[in-house]
Design a protein around this motif. Sequence first.
Motif, PDB file in Angstrom:
ATOM      1  N   THR A 192       0.838  -1.192   0.000  1.00 48.09           N
ATOM      2  CA  THR A 192       0.000   0.000   0.000  1.00 48.09           C
ATOM      3  C   THR A 192       0.876   1.247   0.000  1.00 48.09           C
ATOM      4  OG1 THR A 192      -1.791  -1.125   1.163  1.00 48.09           O
ATOM      5  CG2 THR A 192      -1.791   1.275   1.265  1.00 48.09           C
ATOM      6  N   ILE A 193       0.513   2.183  -0.860  1.00 47.62           N
ATOM      7  CA  ILE A 193       1.184   3.481  -0.939  1.00 47.62           C
ATOM      8  C   ILE A 193       0.171   4.543  -0.524  1.00 47.62           C
ATOM      9  CG2 ILE A 193       2.292   5.153  -2.472  1.00 47.62           C
ATOM     10  CD1 ILE A 193       2.941   2.647  -4.277  1.00 47.62           C
ATOM     11  N   VAL A 194       0.558   5.422   0.382  1.00 45.78           N
ATOM     12  CA  VAL A 194      -0.309   6.509   0.825  1.00 45.78           C
ATOM     13  C   VAL A 194       0.232   7.809   0.243  1.00 45.78           C
ATOM     14  CG1 VAL A 194      -1.151   7.820   2.817  1.00 45.78           C
ATOM     15  CG2 VAL A 194      -0.963   5.325   2.944  1.00 45.78           C
ATOM     16  N   ILE A 195      -0.623   8.545  -0.452  1.00 44.65           N
ATOM     17  CA  ILE A 195      -0.254   9.834  -1.018  1.00 44.65           C
ATOM     18  C   ILE A 195      -1.055  10.902  -0.284  1.00 44.65           C
ATOM     19  CG2 ILE A 195      -0.177  11.264  -3.082  1.00 44.65           C
ATOM     20  CD1 ILE A 195       0.050   8.643  -4.708  1.00 44.65           C
ATOM     21  N   LEU A 196      -0.343  11.790   0.403  1.00 44.24           N
ATOM     22  CA  LEU A 196      -0.977  12.821   1.215  1.00 44.24           C
ATOM     23  C   LEU A 196      -1.108  14.130   0.447  1.00 44.24           C
ATOM     24  CD1 LEU A 196       0.993  12.243   4.532  1.00 44.24           C
ATOM     25  CD2 LEU A 196      -1.362  11.559   4.035  1.00 44.24           C
ATOM     26  N   SER A 197      -2.221  14.802   0.659  1.00 41.97           N
ATOM     27  CA  SER A 197      -2.450  16.131   0.115  1.00 41.97           C
ATOM     28  C   SER A 197      -2.924  17.004   1.264  1.00 41.97           C
ATOM     29  CB  SER A 197      -3.505  16.081  -0.995  1.00 41.97           C
ATOM     30  OG  SER A 197      -3.769  17.381  -1.459  1.00 41.97           O
ATOM     31  N   ASN A 198      -2.077  17.910   1.681  1.00 36.67           N
ATOM     32  CA  ASN A 198      -2.396  18.756   2.832  1.00 36.67           C
ATOM     33  C   ASN A 198      -1.464  19.961   2.834  1.00 36.67           C
ATOM     34  OD1 ASN A 198      -0.890  16.103   3.631  1.00 36.67           O
ATOM     35  ND2 ASN A 198       0.053  17.714   4.850  1.00 36.67           N
ATOM     36  N   GLY A 199      -1.892  21.011   3.494  1.00 37.21           N
ATOM     37  CA  GLY A 199      -1.083  22.213   3.567  1.00 37.21           C
ATOM     38  C   GLY A 199      -0.372  22.369   4.897  1.00 37.21           C
ATOM     39  N   GLN A 200      -0.640  21.481   5.815  1.00 36.30           N
ATOM     40  CA  GLN A 200      -0.050  21.556   7.146  1.00 36.30           C
ATOM     41  C   GLN A 200       0.383  20.160   7.578  1.00 36.30           C
ATOM     42  OE1 GLN A 200      -2.802  23.428   9.861  1.00 36.30           O
ATOM     43  NE2 GLN A 200      -3.697  24.638   8.229  1.00 36.30           N
ATOM     44  N   ALA A 201       1.113  20.103   8.654  1.00 37.82           N
ATOM     45  CA  ALA A 201       1.559  18.820   9.203  1.00 37.82           C
ATOM     46  C   ALA A 201       0.356  17.970   9.611  1.00 37.82           C
ATOM     47  CB  ALA A 201       2.444  19.059  10.422  1.00 37.82           C
ATOM     48  N   VAL A 202       0.511  16.650   9.493  1.00 41.35           N
ATOM     49  CA  VAL A 202      -0.521  15.720   9.952  1.00 41.35           C
ATOM     50  C   VAL A 202       0.125  14.606  10.767  1.00 41.35           C
ATOM     51  CG1 VAL A 202      -2.160  16.147   8.073  1.00 41.35           C
ATOM     52  CG2 VAL A 202      -0.434  14.372   7.802  1.00 41.35           C
ATOM     53  N   ALA A 203      -0.609  14.127  11.747  1.00 38.75           N
ATOM     54  CA  ALA A 203      -0.165  12.973  12.524  1.00 38.75           C
ATOM     55  C   ALA A 203      -0.369  11.720  11.689  1.00 38.75           C
ATOM     56  CB  ALA A 203      -0.967  12.881  13.823  1.00 38.75           C
TER      57      ALA A 203
END
Length: 126
Positions: free
Chosen positions: A95-106
């Motif tokens: 599994t590959i997770v691709i994140l889209s966000n403008g700030q840090a995430v836990a």
Amino acid sequence: SEVKAFKIDCAFDRIGMYTDNFTYSPGYKHDDDGEEIDQTMMEEAVEAAKKSSVAVIFCGLPGICESEGFDRPNLSMPPVHSILIEKVTAVNPNTIVILSNGQAVAMPWADEPKAILEGYLSGQAS
């Protein structure tokens, strides 16, 4: 932190330019804060992941969860995103997770996917 791009690329469309051998299953509703879990959508995504050699999850922070005008109460992504990652990685080790966000995430699940790609807010297509 909303990007007002002139041109936007959609990952689904781009993948489709290179292959038609993939299954799309959303796993969650894209237009809300991710608090409410749609069990049918979640189960369909997990079943698709079971049958695939690789699972790719696009997730992160929807616009409703981050902005210039307010502070987030925590670093968590919407719960449905983290739950989807946990369920999919449990049935597909590739599994590959691709994140889209403008700030840090836990990322309490960070040891589970084979790879994590931080996309931040990718901006405008070329």
